[in-house]
Design a protein around this motif. Structure first.
Motif, PDB file in Angstrom:
ATOM      1  N   SER A 112     -67.616 -40.234 -45.017  1.00 34.47           N
ATOM      2  CA  SER A 112     -67.595 -38.800 -45.316  1.00 34.47           C
ATOM      3  C   SER A 112     -67.837 -38.547 -46.798  1.00 34.47           C
ATOM      4  CB  SER A 112     -66.267 -38.187 -44.873  1.00 34.47           C
ATOM      5  OG  SER A 112     -65.189 -38.633 -45.689  1.00 34.47           O
ATOM      6  N   ALA A 113     -67.297 -39.409 -47.672  1.00 27.14           N
ATOM      7  CA  ALA A 113     -67.505 -39.237 -49.113  1.00 27.14           C
ATOM      8  C   ALA A 113     -68.978 -39.372 -49.478  1.00 27.14           C
ATOM      9  CB  ALA A 113     -66.671 -40.258 -49.892  1.00 27.14           C
ATOM     10  N   MET A 114     -69.635 -40.388 -48.945  1.00 28.89           N
ATOM     11  CA  MET A 114     -71.044 -40.624 -49.278  1.00 28.89           C
ATOM     12  C   MET A 114     -71.928 -39.467 -48.838  1.00 28.89           C
ATOM     13  SD  MET A 114     -71.520 -43.364 -50.997  1.00 28.89           S
ATOM     14  CE  MET A 114     -73.287 -43.469 -50.762  1.00 28.89           C
ATOM     15  N   PHE A 115     -71.758 -39.032 -47.611  1.00 27.14           N
ATOM     16  CA  PHE A 115     -72.705 -38.064 -47.067  1.00 27.14           C
ATOM     17  C   PHE A 115     -72.336 -36.621 -47.403  1.00 27.14           C
ATOM     18  CE2 PHE A 115     -73.662 -41.899 -44.775  1.00 27.14           C
ATOM     19  CZ  PHE A 115     -75.048 -41.883 -44.775  1.00 27.14           C
ATOM     20  N   PHE A 116     -71.077 -36.377 -47.741  1.00 22.07           N
ATOM     21  CA  PHE A 116     -70.760 -35.056 -48.275  1.00 22.07           C
ATOM     22  C   PHE A 116     -71.318 -34.914 -49.680  1.00 22.07           C
ATOM     23  CE2 PHE A 116     -67.970 -31.690 -49.990  1.00 22.07           C
ATOM     24  CZ  PHE A 116     -68.144 -30.735 -48.990  1.00 22.07           C
ATOM     25  N   PHE A 117     -71.365 -36.016 -50.429  1.00 21.24           N
ATOM     26  CA  PHE A 117     -71.978 -36.020 -51.754  1.00 21.24           C
ATOM     27  C   PHE A 117     -73.484 -35.763 -51.661  1.00 21.24           C
ATOM     28  CE2 PHE A 117     -74.414 -38.803 -54.660  1.00 21.24           C
ATOM     29  CZ  PHE A 117     -74.172 -38.148 -55.858  1.00 21.24           C
ATOM     30  N   ILE A 118     -74.143 -36.407 -50.710  1.00 21.39           N
ATOM     31  CA  ILE A 118     -75.606 -36.300 -50.619  1.00 21.39           C
ATOM     32  C   ILE A 118     -76.024 -34.948 -50.038  1.00 21.39           C
ATOM     33  CG2 ILE A 118     -77.677 -37.285 -49.568  1.00 21.39           C
ATOM     34  CD1 ILE A 118     -76.199 -39.992 -49.555  1.00 21.39           C
ATOM     35  N   PHE A 119     -75.444 -34.570 -48.905  1.00 19.95           N
ATOM     36  CA  PHE A 119     -75.886 -33.378 -48.182  1.00 19.95           C
ATOM     37  C   PHE A 119     -74.809 -32.296 -48.044  1.00 19.95           C
ATOM     38  CE2 PHE A 119     -78.320 -36.947 -46.262  1.00 19.95           C
ATOM     39  CZ  PHE A 119     -79.600 -36.555 -46.640  1.00 19.95           C
ATOM     40  N   GLY A 120     -73.605 -32.721 -47.653  1.00 15.54           N
ATOM     41  CA  GLY A 120     -72.597 -31.776 -47.198  1.00 15.54           C
ATOM     42  C   GLY A 120     -72.227 -30.706 -48.188  1.00 15.54           C
ATOM     43  N   PHE A 121     -71.997 -31.107 -49.441  1.00 15.25           N
ATOM     44  CA  PHE A 121     -71.596 -30.115 -50.432  1.00 15.25           C
ATOM     45  C   PHE A 121     -72.671 -29.065 -50.638  1.00 15.25           C
ATOM     46  CE2 PHE A 121     -71.201 -28.586 -54.830  1.00 15.25           C
ATOM     47  CZ  PHE A 121     -69.904 -28.091 -54.786  1.00 15.25           C
ATOM     48  N   ALA A 122     -73.938 -29.484 -50.660  1.00 12.75           N
ATOM     49  CA  ALA A 122     -75.032 -28.534 -50.849  1.00 12.75           C
ATOM     50  C   ALA A 122     -75.103 -27.544 -49.693  1.00 12.75           C
ATOM     51  CB  ALA A 122     -76.353 -29.283 -50.988  1.00 12.75           C
ATOM     52  N   LEU A 123     -74.909 -28.038 -48.472  1.00 13.44           N
ATOM     53  CA  LEU A 123     -75.008 -27.157 -47.308  1.00 13.44           C
ATOM     54  C   LEU A 123     -73.828 -26.203 -47.206  1.00 13.44           C
ATOM     55  CD1 LEU A 123     -76.368 -29.656 -44.619  1.00 13.44           C
ATOM     56  CD2 LEU A 123     -77.640 -28.054 -46.058  1.00 13.44           C
ATOM     57  N   SER A 124     -72.709 -26.546 -47.828  1.00  8.27           N
ATOM     58  CA  SER A 124     -71.551 -25.646 -47.829  1.00  8.27           C
ATOM     59  C   SER A 124     -71.463 -24.833 -49.110  1.00  8.27           C
ATOM     60  CB  SER A 124     -70.261 -26.453 -47.671  1.00  8.27           C
ATOM     61  OG  SER A 124     -70.045 -27.287 -48.795  1.00  8.27           O
ATOM     62  N   SER A 125     -72.460 -24.943 -49.972  1.00  3.59           N
ATOM     63  CA  SER A 125     -72.379 -24.404 -51.325  1.00  3.59           C
ATOM     64  C   SER A 125     -72.274 -22.883 -51.357  1.00  3.59           C
ATOM     65  CB  SER A 125     -73.597 -24.845 -52.143  1.00  3.59           C
ATOM     66  OG  SER A 125     -74.776 -24.300 -51.605  1.00  3.59           O
ATOM     67  N   ASP A 126     -71.878 -22.401 -52.520  1.00  6.34           N
ATOM     68  CA  ASP A 126     -71.568 -20.983 -52.708  1.00  6.34           C
ATOM     69  C   ASP A 126     -72.458 -20.381 -53.790  1.00  6.34           C
ATOM     70  OD1 ASP A 126     -70.288 -18.623 -52.297  1.00  6.34           O
ATOM     71  OD2 ASP A 126     -68.466 -19.140 -53.383  1.00  6.34           O
ATOM     72  N   ALA A 127     -73.738 -20.762 -53.796  1.00  5.64           N
ATOM     73  CA  ALA A 127     -74.669 -20.234 -54.792  1.00  5.64           C
ATOM     74  C   ALA A 127     -75.155 -18.846 -54.376  1.00  5.64           C
ATOM     75  CB  ALA A 127     -75.853 -21.174 -54.964  1.00  5.64           C
ATOM     76  N   PRO A 128     -75.505 -17.989 -55.334  1.00  6.50           N
ATOM     77  CA  PRO A 128     -75.904 -16.614 -55.020  1.00  6.50           C
ATOM     78  C   PRO A 128     -77.133 -16.512 -54.121  1.00  6.50           C
ATOM     79  CG  PRO A 128     -75.421 -16.851 -57.354  1.00  6.50           C
ATOM     80  CD  PRO A 128     -75.413 -18.219 -56.789  1.00  6.50           C
ATOM     81  N   ASP A 129     -78.024 -17.514 -54.192  1.00 13.56           N
ATOM     82  CA  ASP A 129     -79.259 -17.422 -53.426  1.00 13.56           C
ATOM     83  C   ASP A 129     -79.156 -18.078 -52.055  1.00 13.56           C
ATOM     84  OD1 ASP A 129     -78.947 -19.899 -54.516  1.00 13.56           O
ATOM     85  OD2 ASP A 129     -81.069 -20.209 -54.994  1.00 13.56           O
ATOM     86  N   ASP A 130     -77.970 -18.511 -51.655  1.00 10.18           N
ATOM     87  CA  ASP A 130     -77.800 -19.125 -50.341  1.00 10.18           C
ATOM     88  C   ASP A 130     -77.846 -18.066 -49.247  1.00 10.18           C
ATOM     89  OD1 ASP A 130     -77.507 -21.635 -51.474  1.00 10.18           O
ATOM     90  OD2 ASP A 130     -75.337 -21.456 -51.632  1.00 10.18           O
ATOM     91  N   ASN A 131     -78.267 -18.502 -48.043  1.00 13.03           N
ATOM     92  CA  ASN A 131     -78.296 -17.564 -46.921  1.00 13.03           C
ATOM     93  C   ASN A 131     -76.976 -17.600 -46.164  1.00 13.03           C
ATOM     94  OD1 ASN A 131     -78.407 -19.628 -44.747  1.00 13.03           O
ATOM     95  ND2 ASN A 131     -80.398 -20.115 -45.655  1.00 13.03           N
ATOM     96  N   GLY A 132     -76.853 -16.766 -45.142  1.00  9.84           N
ATOM     97  CA  GLY A 132     -75.590 -16.642 -44.424  1.00  9.84           C
ATOM     98  C   GLY A 132     -75.275 -17.804 -43.522  1.00  9.84           C
ATOM     99  N   PHE A 133     -76.290 -18.621 -43.157  1.00 12.83           N
ATOM    100  CA  PHE A 133     -76.062 -19.723 -42.213  1.00 12.83           C
ATOM    101  C   PHE A 133     -75.657 -21.008 -42.916  1.00 12.83           C
ATOM    102  CE2 PHE A 133     -77.497 -23.277 -39.545  1.00 12.83           C
ATOM    103  CZ  PHE A 133     -76.805 -22.983 -38.382  1.00 12.83           C
ATOM    104  N   MET A 134     -76.340 -21.393 -43.957  1.00 11.40           N
ATOM    105  CA  MET A 134     -75.993 -22.606 -44.695  1.00 11.40           C
ATOM    106  C   MET A 134     -76.462 -22.508 -46.135  1.00 11.40           C
ATOM    107  SD  MET A 134     -78.818 -25.502 -43.576  1.00 11.40           S
ATOM    108  CE  MET A 134     -78.547 -25.309 -41.812  1.00 11.40           C
ATOM    109  N   GLY A 135     -75.846 -23.299 -46.996  1.00 13.40           N
ATOM    110  CA  GLY A 135     -76.241 -23.345 -48.393  1.00 13.40           C
ATOM    111  C   GLY A 135     -77.435 -24.258 -48.595  1.00 13.40           C
ATOM    112  N   GLY A 136     -77.875 -24.349 -49.822  1.00 15.07           N
ATOM    113  CA  GLY A 136     -79.016 -25.192 -50.128  1.00 15.07           C
ATOM    114  C   GLY A 136     -79.096 -25.564 -51.593  1.00 15.07           C
ATOM    115  N   SER A 137     -77.961 -25.590 -52.259  1.00 14.38           N
ATOM    116  CA  SER A 137     -77.952 -25.863 -53.697  1.00 14.38           C
ATOM    117  C   SER A 137     -77.127 -27.102 -54.009  1.00 14.38           C
ATOM    118  CB  SER A 137     -77.362 -24.677 -54.468  1.00 14.38           C
ATOM    119  OG  SER A 137     -78.027 -23.476 -54.143  1.00 14.38           O
ATOM    120  N   HIS A 138     -77.560 -27.855 -55.008  1.00 16.01           N
ATOM    121  CA  HIS A 138     -76.796 -28.974 -55.569  1.00 16.01           C
ATOM    122  C   HIS A 138     -76.717 -30.189 -54.642  1.00 16.01           C
ATOM    123  CE1 HIS A 138     -75.746 -25.973 -58.479  1.00 16.01           C
ATOM    124  NE2 HIS A 138     -75.014 -25.284 -57.626  1.00 16.01           N
ATOM    125  N   PHE A 139     -77.834 -30.563 -54.011  1.00 16.19           N
ATOM    126  CA  PHE A 139     -77.875 -31.848 -53.335  1.00 16.19           C
ATOM    127  C   PHE A 139     -77.639 -32.956 -54.358  1.00 16.19           C
ATOM    128  CE2 PHE A 139     -80.312 -29.148 -50.451  1.00 16.19           C
ATOM    129  CZ  PHE A 139     -79.796 -29.511 -49.227  1.00 16.19           C
TER     130      PHE A 139
END
Length: 554
Positions: A112-139
């Protein structure tokens, strides 16, 4: 220097006239004294302004450091829950599988640590340009400075990934744990976390990009839905598709087993791939409880998890206003709900079984903690006690249903995390207090149905709960079906019978023959036959090591 305007106003209103009167009486009449007083106060004003300029960044820095320190302290408490989960599962299962149980929790946490670092955190991110379904910042945490926030959010992801481990215990291949933890941490859980907690998530009660669902969004403060229902549903599909442990419900095909085989045959033409003991090799009764072997591990694990919950819930208050008040209230409601559920379970199980049960009260306490996690910041003390009381009955009813439907979950993870997590989401829609909702979330006019707030908050929670269940079911159910299809899910009957300590890890969970696995291995070496081993309490007296007792079962 927030008081500088008061200081200057006081100076001009009282000091100037007194200063003028003093100089006119002692020196000479005229306006010179008044001018001197004005100049003196102007100098004070200038000094106060400069002090305010210096103080502002210091204050901001102090608040930032305090927030970061609070996050780090909370994430370490939450991470300690992984050790608690591991001890709970090891103690609640049979001694012959102890090493494998502990290994699976380490593997799940690391994956979980490895793959949350690579993908998970970015998909849960809270950036202003993220959409309502998933994030896309800071992979890969690219261009992200607040590493403590990544650690904090990963601790939640690791908790969600640990939940299905208990459902799959004692009959699952190690690769299954790594694969499911990877998908859950990299994609499934982060999407749900983005929905519920991101400022752009479509379910979020703190949404600022677009309107909130039904004007309120889903209030899930610590994650009864986002973490516990997600992990519980994943565990349910794993244990449902895999089937029960050998001997858990006797040597026959149950209704669920037949449904599994029919589903497998329709989809893959491979009904024979459902590999539990369907041919009558093991007959241990219907149903057999398959008790755990170590009550000490169960109790210690429970206290570790309980302690970690004070990072889980109060730690989630770090971004709210009036943090000290919120943290104190959250800590209190968390304690009351867990205690109420534990006490209720203790006495109900006493009436059911005719004796006190340590493991039951431990699971009951955890049920109360799972339930209150959603509404811990917005319900009153009496509501927290009521929530925990009902949670105990939800757990007990869930256990009866799982046994009735012959679904085997060794740690009761499905009924505890899914059932009690769902109850926690729903009760928040019923009992969220208006003042607390306004204080924590800034939401006006949307509060619990039983406080006269209408049904919109409850409706948002129902929609959110339904979507979480469907999303996790589609993703994780499909994964477990594929693993089942390619023989990557269940171990062989021989391995399950003899125990995973010797057949997979090639070792012992305990030294000097102090476990059932050691005694059975010695017996197996003499007879050439594998023995279905379990808890120390099932050993013959001559097989017990010095100082052991048959009452060591949970």
């Amino acid at each position: 220097m927030a008081s500088s305007p008061v200081l200057v106003s006081s100076c001009r209103s009282s000091f100037v006239p007194n200063f003028t009167r003093l100089f006119e009486n002692t020196l000479a009449p005229g306006g010179g004294a008044a001018s001197t007083g004005e100049l003196f106060c102007d100098e004070i004003d200038s000094i106060a302004a400069k002090l305010a300029e210096v103080n502002s960044p210091i204050k901001d820095l102090t608040e930032a450091v305090g927030t970061s320190f609070a996050l780090v302290a909370a994430l370490h408490m939450i991470f300690l829950m992984q050790g608690g989960f591991a001890m709970l599962c090891a103690g609640s299962t049979r001694a012959k599988n102890t090493m494998n149980v502990l290994l699976t929790y380490i593997a799940v946490t690391a994956s979980s640590a490895m793959f949350f670092f690579i993908f998970g955190f970015a998909l849960s991110s809270d950036a202003p340009d993220d959409n309502g379904f998933m994030g896309g910042s800071h992979f890969f945490l690219d261009n992200y400075r607040r590493k403590e926030m990544w650690m904090f959010r990963w601790a939640f992801a690791a908790a969600a990934a640990a939940i299905p481990s208990g459902s799959l215990a004692e009959r699952t291949q190690l690769m299954t744990y790594i694969i499911y933890a990877t998908l859950l941490s990299a994609f499934v859980y982060p999407v749900v976390a983005h929905w519920v907690w991101s400022s752009s998530g479509w379910l979020s009660a703190t949404r600022v990009v677009g309107g909130r669902l039904f004007g309120s969004g889903m209030i899930d403060f610590g994650g009864s839905g986002a973490v516990h229902v997600t992990g519980g549903i994943a565990g349910f599909w794993g244990t449902f598709i895999e089937g029960p442990r050998l001997g858990r419900f006797g040597a026959h095909l149950t209704k669920i087993n037949k449904m599994q085989m029919s589903l497998s045959e329709c989809m893959f033409g491979a009904a024979e791939r459902v590999r539990f003991d369907a041919k009558g090799s093991v007959t241990l009764g219907i149903p057999s409880e398959l008790k755990g072997h170590n009550v000490v591990l169960v109790v210690l694990g429970t206290f570790f998890v309980w302690f970690g919950w004070y990072g889980f819930n109060p730690g989630s208050a770090t971004d709210t206003t009036r943090t000290a008040d919120v943290v104190g209230h959250v800590s209190t409601t968390t304690t009351l709900s867990g205690a109420a559920a534990g006490i209720t379970t203790l006495f109900v199980k006493k009436m059911q079984k005719g004796h006190w049960s340590v493991q039951d009260v431990c699971n009951g306490l955890l049920a109360g903690l799972v339930t209150i996690t959603s509404g811990c910041a917005v319900v009153e003390h009496w509501a927290a006690i009521l929530t925990g009381f009902v949670a105990a009955w939800v757990l007990i009813g869930g256990n009866m249903a799982m046994e009735r439907w012959e679904i085997d979950d060794p740690l009761e993870a499905t009924q505890l995390h899914t059932g009690c997590g769902a109850w926690g989401v729903l009760v928040t829609g019923l009992l969220a207090k208006p003042g607390f909702v306004k204080e924590v979330y800034g939401i006006h006019g949307r509060y619990g149905l039983l406080y006269g707030g209408g049904g919109k908050l409850l409706a948002a929670h129902l929609v959110g709960l339904f979507c979480i269940i469907v999303w996790v079911s589609v993703m994780m159910g499909s994964l477990f079906l594929l693993l089942h299809r390619f023989d990557l899910l269940r171990i062989s009957k021989e391995q399950e019978t003899e125990g995973l300590n010797m057949t997979i890890e090639n070792g012992l969970g305990y030294s000097e023959g102090s476990s059932r696995g050691r005694a059975s291995h010695m017996k197996s070496a003499k007879t050439g036959k594998a023995t279905d081993t379990g808890s120390i309490s099932k050993l013959e007296p001559e097989q017990l090591p010095s100082g052991s007792a048959g009452s060591n079962s949970v």
